[in-house]
Design a protein around this motif. Structure first.
Motif, PDB file in Angstrom:
ATOM      1  N   MET A   1      -4.343   4.081   1.277  1.00 32.28           N
ATOM      2  CA  MET A   1      -3.174   4.683   1.856  1.00 32.28           C
ATOM      3  C   MET A   1      -2.951   6.110   1.327  1.00 32.28           C
ATOM      4  SD  MET A   1       0.676   3.313   1.945  1.00 32.28           S
ATOM      5  CE  MET A   1       1.944   4.342   2.545  1.00 32.28           C
ATOM      6  N   LEU A   2      -3.107   6.315   0.035  1.00 37.62           N
ATOM      7  CA  LEU A   2      -2.869   7.644  -0.524  1.00 37.62           C
ATOM      8  C   LEU A   2      -3.818   8.691   0.024  1.00 37.62           C
ATOM      9  CD1 LEU A   2      -2.190   6.767  -4.264  1.00 37.62           C
ATOM     10  CD2 LEU A   2      -0.522   7.270  -2.475  1.00 37.62           C
ATOM     11  N   SER A   3      -5.026   8.266   0.375  1.00 42.33           N
ATOM     12  CA  SER A   3      -5.997   9.224   0.907  1.00 42.33           C
ATOM     13  C   SER A   3      -5.868   9.394   2.420  1.00 42.33           C
ATOM     14  CB  SER A   3      -7.417   8.776   0.548  1.00 42.33           C
ATOM     15  OG  SER A   3      -7.662   7.497   1.101  1.00 42.33           O
TER      16      SER A   3
ATOM     17  N   THR B   1       6.735  14.142   3.950  1.00 49.04           N
ATOM     18  CA  THR B   1       7.612  14.826   3.010  1.00 49.04           C
ATOM     19  C   THR B   1       8.669  13.822   2.562  1.00 49.04           C
ATOM     20  OG1 THR B   1       7.299  16.906   4.181  1.00 49.04           O
ATOM     21  CG2 THR B   1       9.197  16.779   2.756  1.00 49.04           C
ATOM     22  N   PRO B   2       8.983  13.640   1.338  1.00 47.15           N
ATOM     23  CA  PRO B   2       8.558  14.404   0.158  1.00 47.15           C
ATOM     24  C   PRO B   2       7.337  13.832  -0.544  1.00 47.15           C
ATOM     25  CG  PRO B   2      10.285  12.920  -0.522  1.00 47.15           C
ATOM     26  CD  PRO B   2      10.060  12.687   0.970  1.00 47.15           C
ATOM     27  N   GLN B   3       6.712  12.786  -0.002  1.00 46.23           N
ATOM     28  CA  GLN B   3       5.591  12.144  -0.682  1.00 46.23           C
ATOM     29  C   GLN B   3       4.506  13.137  -1.101  1.00 46.23           C
ATOM     30  OE1 GLN B   3       7.269  11.029   1.876  1.00 46.23           O
ATOM     31  NE2 GLN B   3       7.356   8.802   1.941  1.00 46.23           N
ATOM     32  N   ARG B   4       4.169  14.056  -0.211  1.00 47.35           N
ATOM     33  CA  ARG B   4       3.093  15.001  -0.548  1.00 47.35           C
ATOM     34  C   ARG B   4       3.460  15.868  -1.748  1.00 47.35           C
ATOM     35  NH1 ARG B   4       4.150  18.247   4.757  1.00 47.35           N
ATOM     36  NH2 ARG B   4       5.855  19.566   4.071  1.00 47.35           N
ATOM     37  N   ASP B   5       4.762  16.090  -1.956  1.00 51.21           N
ATOM     38  CA  ASP B   5       5.202  16.900  -3.088  1.00 51.21           C
ATOM     39  C   ASP B   5       5.069  16.155  -4.418  1.00 51.21           C
ATOM     40  OD1 ASP B   5       5.883  18.929  -1.262  1.00 51.21           O
ATOM     41  OD2 ASP B   5       7.871  18.069  -0.979  1.00 51.21           O
ATOM     42  N   TYR B   6       5.155  14.836  -4.351  1.00 50.65           N
ATOM     43  CA  TYR B   6       5.092  14.030  -5.568  1.00 50.65           C
ATOM     44  C   TYR B   6       3.699  13.490  -5.859  1.00 50.65           C
ATOM     45  CZ  TYR B   6      10.164  14.115  -5.413  1.00 50.65           C
ATOM     46  OH  TYR B   6      11.461  14.525  -5.388  1.00 50.65           O
ATOM     47  N   ALA B   7       2.800  13.538  -4.908  1.00 55.62           N
ATOM     48  CA  ALA B   7       1.466  12.963  -5.077  1.00 55.62           C
ATOM     49  C   ALA B   7       0.744  13.465  -6.329  1.00 55.62           C
ATOM     50  CB  ALA B   7       0.626  13.200  -3.829  1.00 55.62           C
ATOM     51  N   PRO B   8       0.796  14.757  -6.674  1.00 51.16           N
ATOM     52  CA  PRO B   8       0.086  15.222  -7.871  1.00 51.16           C
ATOM     53  C   PRO B   8       0.615  14.608  -9.169  1.00 51.16           C
ATOM     54  CG  PRO B   8       0.613  17.083  -6.446  1.00 51.16           C
ATOM     55  CD  PRO B   8       1.335  15.887  -5.897  1.00 51.16           C
ATOM     56  N   ALA B   9       1.827  14.093  -9.171  1.00 50.96           N
ATOM     57  CA  ALA B   9       2.371  13.487 -10.389  1.00 50.96           C
ATOM     58  C   ALA B   9       1.553  12.284 -10.824  1.00 50.96           C
ATOM     59  CB  ALA B   9       3.827  13.083 -10.172  1.00 50.96           C
TER      60      ALA B   9
END
Length: 77
Positions: free
Chosen positions: A1-3, A11-19
């Motif tokens: 799912m993440l890929s 949004t906002p998932q893409r902003d938090y993904a690098p965490a």
């Protein structure tokens, strides 16, 4: 799912993904964790410093005292 490209566009998932690459977990001790007395005492010490009611060094000293108090307390379980 993440890929999944659709997920990457949310949004906002893409902003938090690098965490997910820099996860920091609570230490494996009985007294830590979200909502614990440990968390409350650490936050209280930090918030006093951030609000100008204590110096950074006194906040760190208080945090160390609180940590030592928890470390010296036997696991109640």
């Amino acid at each position: 799912m993440l890929s999944d490209p659709e997920y990457a566009g949310l949004t906002p998932q893409r902003d938090y993904a690098p965490a997910g690459d820099i996860v920091v977990l609570d230490p494996p001790v009985w007294f830590a964790g979200a909502g614990s007395d440990f968390q409350a005492r650490m936050c209280d010490a930090m918030s006093n410093a951030l609000q100008g009611r204590a110096t950074a060094s006194s906040a760190v000293e208080r945090m160390l005292r609180e940590m030592n108090r928890f470390l010296e307390t036997p696991n109640p379980a």
